[in-house]
Design a protein around this motif. Sequence first.
Motif, PDB file in Angstrom:
ATOM      1  N   THR A  39       0.940  -1.181  -0.033  1.00 16.72           N
ATOM      2  CA  THR A  39      -0.097   0.320  -0.023  1.00 16.72           C
ATOM      3  C   THR A  39       1.008   1.678   0.173  1.00 16.72           C
ATOM      4  O   THR A  39       0.333   2.239   0.126  1.00 16.72           O
ATOM      5  CB  THR A  39      -1.018   0.016   1.526  1.00 16.72           C
ATOM      6  N   ARG A 120      -3.770  13.337   1.577  1.00 18.46           N
ATOM      7  CA  ARG A 120      -4.080  13.533   3.185  1.00 18.46           C
ATOM      8  C   ARG A 120      -3.774  15.024   3.631  1.00 18.46           C
ATOM      9  O   ARG A 120      -1.894  14.745   3.667  1.00 18.46           O
ATOM     10  CB  ARG A 120      -4.471  11.800   3.788  1.00 18.46           C
ATOM     11  N   ARG A 126      -8.802  14.540   4.868  1.00 19.18           N
ATOM     12  CA  ARG A 126      -8.850  13.569   3.300  1.00 19.18           C
ATOM     13  C   ARG A 126     -10.061  15.206   2.347  1.00 19.18           C
ATOM     14  O   ARG A 126     -10.813  14.922   3.201  1.00 19.18           O
ATOM     15  CB  ARG A 126      -9.299  12.569   3.578  1.00 19.18           C
ATOM     16  N   GLU A 175      -3.063   9.762  -1.667  1.00 20.27           N
ATOM     17  CA  GLU A 175      -3.548   8.224  -1.734  1.00 20.27           C
ATOM     18  C   GLU A 175      -4.685   7.940  -2.694  1.00 20.27           C
ATOM     19  O   GLU A 175      -5.183   9.352  -3.461  1.00 20.27           O
ATOM     20  CB  GLU A 175      -4.673   8.433  -0.740  1.00 20.27           C
ATOM     21  N   PRO A 184      -6.495   2.476   1.040  1.00 17.48           N
ATOM     22  CA  PRO A 184      -6.364   3.341   0.283  1.00 17.48           C
ATOM     23  C   PRO A 184      -4.710   2.824  -0.365  1.00 17.48           C
ATOM     24  O   PRO A 184      -3.662   2.878   0.690  1.00 17.48           O
ATOM     25  CB  PRO A 184      -6.146   4.886  -0.110  1.00 17.48           C
ATOM     26  N   GLU A 186      -0.300   4.951  -0.609  1.00 21.00           N
ATOM     27  CA  GLU A 186      -0.074   5.641  -0.838  1.00 21.00           C
ATOM     28  C   GLU A 186       0.733   6.476  -0.348  1.00 21.00           C
ATOM     29  O   GLU A 186       2.035   5.203  -1.044  1.00 21.00           O
ATOM     30  CB  GLU A 186      -0.176   5.368   0.962  1.00 21.00           C
TER      31      GLU A 186
END
Length: 191
Positions: A39, A120, A126, A175, A184, A186
């Motif tokens: 991620t 973010r 966000r 993200e 999500p 990132e």
Amino acid sequence: MRAAAATAGALALTAALTGCEGPATGAKRKAPAPAADRTAYSLGEPSELHDSSRQDSDGAKFTVTPTRVVTGTEADMDGSGLKKDASEGPQVPVFVHSTLTHKSGPAMQVRDMDDDLIVRTDSGLRTKALIVIMGSAKWADCPGVDDDKKLTPGQSEQVCAAFLIPANQKAAAVELSRGFMKPPLEWPVRN
């Protein structure tokens, strides 16, 4: 006899567990995460394949590569042509430059590929890209893009999207949303 067997078994178990340690340091080796579980990325690295969520481009797959993140100033806001909302307090734009690459499936619009981008902040806020309903916003270092342009497999498009954040916060990450069931992807931003 049983004590000797138990001791031998404990030694074998200890040897097996010690074999999982790194060389003489005792540090455990960490296996790399499978690609599907990854991620975290660095700016400039493409995402995993992402599926289109649009009905007219169902089956299309693409990647997103955020390459640069620039935080603007209140002067950029003043020159944008946007009307300020006093209830929001002072805001600044964050410009996310990305490469969108269509990999496979039916043609899809550029906007379909950048819909899931989020900025973010260091305070955990966000926010999605700014959408101007009536009129337009002008940014000196973030040229507009033809959101309706269709890309076919193998084609890429350089885009810049503007996000608004409170002036007292900093962009912490870009993200890419993967729906409600997965975390999500990132790309941390170094300020």
